[in-house]
Design an enzyme around this catalytic site. Sequence first.
Site, PDB file in Angstrom:
ATOM      1  N   ALA A 174       0.801  -1.229   0.000  1.00  0.00           N
ATOM      2  CA  ALA A 174       0.000   0.000   0.000  1.00  0.00           C
ATOM      3  C   ALA A 174       0.832   1.277   0.000  1.00  0.00           C
ATOM      4  O   ALA A 174       0.692   2.127  -0.889  1.00  0.00           O
ATOM      5  CB  ALA A 174      -0.947  -0.011   1.206  1.00  0.00           C
ATOM      6  N   ARG A 189       2.900  10.093 -11.290  1.00  0.00           N
ATOM      7  CA  ARG A 189       1.794  10.842 -11.890  1.00  0.00           C
ATOM      8  C   ARG A 189       2.089  12.343 -11.825  1.00  0.00           C
ATOM      9  O   ARG A 189       1.859  13.081 -12.783  1.00  0.00           O
ATOM     10  CB  ARG A 189       0.480  10.518 -11.160  1.00  0.00           C
ATOM     11  CG  ARG A 189      -0.757  10.998 -11.877  1.00  0.00           C
ATOM     12  CD  ARG A 189      -2.024  10.284 -11.419  1.00  0.00           C
ATOM     13  NE  ARG A 189      -2.229  10.378  -9.985  1.00  0.00           N
ATOM     14  CZ  ARG A 189      -2.248   9.353  -9.149  1.00  0.00           C
ATOM     15  NH1 ARG A 189      -2.061   8.118  -9.597  1.00  0.00           N
ATOM     16  NH2 ARG A 189      -2.445   9.530  -7.851  1.00  0.00           N
ATOM     17  N   SER A 242       0.752  -4.345  -4.075  1.00  0.00           N
ATOM     18  CA  SER A 242      -0.498  -3.583  -3.990  1.00  0.00           C
ATOM     19  C   SER A 242      -1.700  -4.477  -3.736  1.00  0.00           C
ATOM     20  O   SER A 242      -2.707  -4.392  -4.417  1.00  0.00           O
ATOM     21  CB  SER A 242      -0.700  -2.817  -5.296  1.00  0.00           C
ATOM     22  OG  SER A 242      -1.770  -1.928  -5.191  1.00  0.00           O
ATOM     23  N   CYS A 280      -6.097  -6.833   4.026  1.00  0.00           N
ATOM     24  CA  CYS A 280      -7.327  -6.778   4.822  1.00  0.00           C
ATOM     25  C   CYS A 280      -8.377  -7.743   4.298  1.00  0.00           C
ATOM     26  O   CYS A 280      -9.327  -8.080   4.999  1.00  0.00           O
ATOM     27  CB  CYS A 280      -7.928  -5.373   4.779  1.00  0.00           C
ATOM     28  SG  CYS A 280      -6.767  -4.072   5.131  1.00  0.00           S
ATOM     29  N   ARG A 305       1.714   2.629 -15.740  1.00  0.00           N
ATOM     30  CA  ARG A 305       2.153   3.730 -14.877  1.00  0.00           C
ATOM     31  C   ARG A 305       3.644   4.039 -15.025  1.00  0.00           C
ATOM     32  O   ARG A 305       4.137   4.976 -14.411  1.00  0.00           O
ATOM     33  CB  ARG A 305       1.832   3.403 -13.411  1.00  0.00           C
ATOM     34  CG  ARG A 305       0.345   3.155 -13.211  1.00  0.00           C
ATOM     35  CD  ARG A 305      -0.102   3.256 -11.788  1.00  0.00           C
ATOM     36  NE  ARG A 305      -1.527   2.931 -11.681  1.00  0.00           N
ATOM     37  CZ  ARG A 305      -2.217   2.932 -10.561  1.00  0.00           C
ATOM     38  NH1 ARG A 305      -1.613   3.255  -9.421  1.00  0.00           N
ATOM     39  NH2 ARG A 305      -3.495   2.642 -10.545  1.00  0.00           N
ATOM     40  N   ASP A 318       3.167   0.381   7.422  1.00  0.00           N
ATOM     41  CA  ASP A 318       3.211  -0.462   8.612  1.00  0.00           C
ATOM     42  C   ASP A 318       4.588  -0.563   9.273  1.00  0.00           C
ATOM     43  O   ASP A 318       4.715  -1.208  10.323  1.00  0.00           O
ATOM     44  CB  ASP A 318       2.730  -1.879   8.269  1.00  0.00           C
ATOM     45  CG  ASP A 318       1.243  -1.928   7.980  1.00  0.00           C
ATOM     46  OD1 ASP A 318       0.590  -0.862   8.003  1.00  0.00           O
ATOM     47  OD2 ASP A 318       0.735  -3.030   7.728  1.00  0.00           O
ATOM     48  N   ALA A 372      -4.437   0.280   6.972  1.00  0.00           N
ATOM     49  CA  ALA A 372      -4.344   0.456   5.519  1.00  0.00           C
ATOM     50  C   ALA A 372      -4.457   1.910   5.066  1.00  0.00           C
ATOM     51  O   ALA A 372      -3.713   2.357   4.197  1.00  0.00           O
ATOM     52  CB  ALA A 372      -5.423  -0.379   4.839  1.00  0.00           C
ATOM     53  N   ASN A 430      -1.733   4.060   2.820  1.00  0.00           N
ATOM     54  CA  ASN A 430      -2.052   4.681   1.534  1.00  0.00           C
ATOM     55  C   ASN A 430      -1.826   6.180   1.568  1.00  0.00           C
ATOM     56  O   ASN A 430      -1.238   6.765   0.660  1.00  0.00           O
ATOM     57  CB  ASN A 430      -3.525   4.410   1.190  1.00  0.00           C
ATOM     58  CG  ASN A 430      -3.722   3.074   0.509  1.00  0.00           C
ATOM     59  OD1 ASN A 430      -3.615   2.972  -0.704  1.00  0.00           O
ATOM     60  ND2 ASN A 430      -3.978   2.047   1.289  1.00  0.00           N
ATOM     61  N   TYR A 463     -31.072  13.030   9.329  1.00  0.00           N
ATOM     62  CA  TYR A 463     -32.098  12.199   9.969  1.00  0.00           C
ATOM     63  C   TYR A 463     -33.219  11.867   9.000  1.00  0.00           C
ATOM     64  O   TYR A 463     -33.706  12.733   8.279  1.00  0.00           O
ATOM     65  CB  TYR A 463     -32.703  12.909  11.185  1.00  0.00           C
ATOM     66  CG  TYR A 463     -34.070  12.360  11.538  1.00  0.00           C
ATOM     67  CD1 TYR A 463     -34.200  11.038  11.996  1.00  0.00           C
ATOM     68  CD2 TYR A 463     -35.235  13.115  11.362  1.00  0.00           C
ATOM     69  CE1 TYR A 463     -35.447  10.503  12.274  1.00  0.00           C
ATOM     70  CE2 TYR A 463     -36.488  12.584  11.653  1.00  0.00           C
ATOM     71  CZ  TYR A 463     -36.598  11.284  12.095  1.00  0.00           C
ATOM     72  OH  TYR A 463     -37.828  10.747  12.363  1.00  0.00           O
TER      73      TYR A 463
END
Lengths: 473, 473
Positions: A12, A23, A40, A44, A72, A304, A322, A326, A450
Amino acid sequence: MTEPFVVVGGDAAGMSAASKAKRDDPDLEVVVFEKGEWVSYGACGLPYYVKGEIQSLEALVSVTPEEFREERGINLRTGHEVVAIDPDGQTVTAEPLDGGEPIVQSYDHLLLATGAEAVVPSIDGTDREGVYTLGSMSDGKELREYVARARTRKSFQQPDRGPACRYLEDCVGPVAVVGGGYVGLEMAEALAANGFEVNVFQRGDRLLNGFSEATSEAVADHLREEDVLVHLGTDVLELTGDDAVEAVVTDEGRIDVEMVLLGTGVRPRTALAEAAGIDLGETGAIATDAYCETNVPDVYAAGDCAEAAHTVTGDPVYVPLALTANRHGRAVGQTVAGTPTEGGSVAGTAAIKVFDVEAARTGILDHEEATAAGFDPVTKTIDANSRAGYYPEGGTVTVTLTADRQTGRVLGGSLVSEYGEGAVHRSHAIVGALEEEATVFDLEDYDLAYAPPFNTTWDPVLVAAKVLSGTLR
Amino acid sequence: MTEPFVVVGGDAAGMSAASKAKRDDPDLEVVVFEKGEWVSYGACGLPYYVKGEIQSLEALVSVTPEEFREERGINLRTGHEVVAIDPDGQTVTAEPLDGGEPIVQSYDHLLLATGAEAVVPSIDGTDREGVYTLGSMSDGKELREYVARARTRKSFQQPDRGPACRYLEDCVGPVAVVGGGYVGLEMAEALAANGFEVNVFQRGDRLLNGFSEATSEAVADHLREEDVLVHLGTDVLELTGDDAVEAVVTDEGRIDVEMVLLGTGVRPRTALAEAAGIDLGETGAIATDAYCETNVPDVYAAGDCAEAAHTVTGDPVYVPLALTANRHGRAVGQTVAGTPTEGGSVAGTAAIKVFDVEAARTGILDHEEATAAGFDPVTKTIDANSRAGYYPEGGTVTVTLTADRQTGRVLGGSLVSEYGEGAVHRSHAIVGALEEEATVFDLEDYDLAYAPPFNTTWDPVLVAAKVLSGTLR
């Protein structure tokens, strides 16, 4: 001449950084070294793969290596382990796992996104066959294969263990899950749903430590309704057996099992950083500043393996989740591409679904932790209808809210409800209050949406704020 | 000697005020005059009663008159209409509807909670039999009785109208709903679910004016999927027939119907206030200050008869919704009992369920309105998965977010998703941002809860914030 942006670790944080940098600055060369073959991927999602709700590991991959390379323009080198960093020379050394020659790669900017690894508790027997962790894609693959074998076999003879095993005529197992955190409980569901008799062992006196006690109790009650055997306050001392694990020995006695899943947390992978003289923080993860930069200039750490600043206290914390990975990865990519960007703080927000219950937590709920941070914490827990009382099929949302007695500042929240009744998404309101350092008096006045199918006129979050503020006035 | 706290109107605002005042100051005498027999009822639930999801009108009542009298000690006089206020003498005159002698009641503090009434458009034929509004409990009763009669009868002969009427073999109706707001669409669902062929007529070119265009379109598409005939840009000119309504005449032609529901909004009931010299604001509702006090000292106004300050602009607005009525009523009760309490602003947050779609909106989305308030609005709309892409049974959440181009301040949001996929509760994050005058850069960094059954790693709200902030940098 400009040297590349080099990323160590292709999950991630690493791939977010690589993608964002490329980019924002298409002329920048971006090199990613990833030890494994997967990049990637959504770790989870592994419990749902083991459960059988997801049919292929590939489904967990959001972008494939080919897409990173071809679409990419990222120089992604899977199967390469970075074994050394030379911060002075600004190079890393990477070894191809297929046995080729080591590569020495120069960098202008380096990101350490080495992630975390499952903690194996220091007890005897964790190396026996049938003892698993769930940290990597290959862990997930092995566990799913185990489930399939066990279900096919169904030959394990078990003593009568009461009301368990409603899923299949003949129960499989029994099995053990050590640890009552996210991974432990999601795996308890995955295994129980496949017909296993599941024992969950938790050293402390409640599950989901970071959540409120009310949330922990609701989740434990629900697990028991689902015939999971929850052993609280139970210390696992040893995993016994010949080659394969055959029993869990605890301070409460011995329980026969044919498999053990260790869900006892994760620790940051920091060896590479330490060897290069990069500072760790008090949490044991890599220390970083607001821009995710380490003590070594131009070396960043995210995800992490790294610390982050807590939204409420500002102190460094280790919350390997996560979204932070990211977000911080993306911020580093943006910084490296020329726009210095802070990673942002973490509120320790987390969500979990366990069978038909959902829960979320955010901020600081623990009174010791709050007191240590200079607050005077006060907590209230309320039950409220998830929909208007007269509207069909509603349930209950239990909201725990903690604030500082002196200022009223919202410090944390924990919510639990039936799955689909909105405990998790409703937590968004409390996160908003935390992020903005709002008080419980402010939160009480939030003009939340509501309509009868979604809440009572006062959303459960507002009810909690109202009750808590009432004790502060 | 202390005179009582007198409340005119026994619904949300009035009974919240009465209850709170009495709870905070048990020695205070609290007198409530209510014209009708029902108090403290959830008018928001009426469409579900007409639909048949709620079996009795009594279920909509949260606290009964007996409970208010006996348990809360409130002097509640139902069947009493207040016909005059004397602000100088600090009295009100109330007439018992059973023909008894008028009562002159002194007060120290007075709350006007006279509510709103359904607007009947000024076209011919609205007085014909078969033309309904839905504002009161008796309206709901009449409509449910109509539905029951029509379903029993099922004799109406209709021309072929295409794909409508999937609910019953023989369709009932056709019927018309005039107005594509909350009441109109909730009633369209209620009628269609009972087998009626439903025509919705909307003067403007989209439904749910206050929501984003993307939300309006998603709702219109879904209504059409549910075989509701949606007539946009269609001006209803006349309701024709002999005694009973037989057709709706519009600028697009004539459509035969056997019933018409007017859902063309509400207006504040202000006649009593005006006659007593109490100022109205520009919106036509009673003007109040931050404490819900009118221009006449000790006379308060709250709920659907009063203005409130907008969260984003601070300007007085007329947003007659349930939470505001409850909150402002409660604040007045607290003030009257000795603790001056502001009513709080309104963000115009609203939610709706239409068949299997849910939507919410908050703040300012309209660019003209934003510009008039001094902002330079920019809006982005995104689609995102409601759960992790690999997690079963997810849907799409469409989020529209508006911010000020110069400062990045969040001005408003609108969300739509399948029912149960969290558009409404996710709006809580945007409300939090609005309440705290946060920017889209702040919102983008909110550490919102994530787990695969609830969102992608970036919640749809964060995706929207990220995309919008990207256009501002």
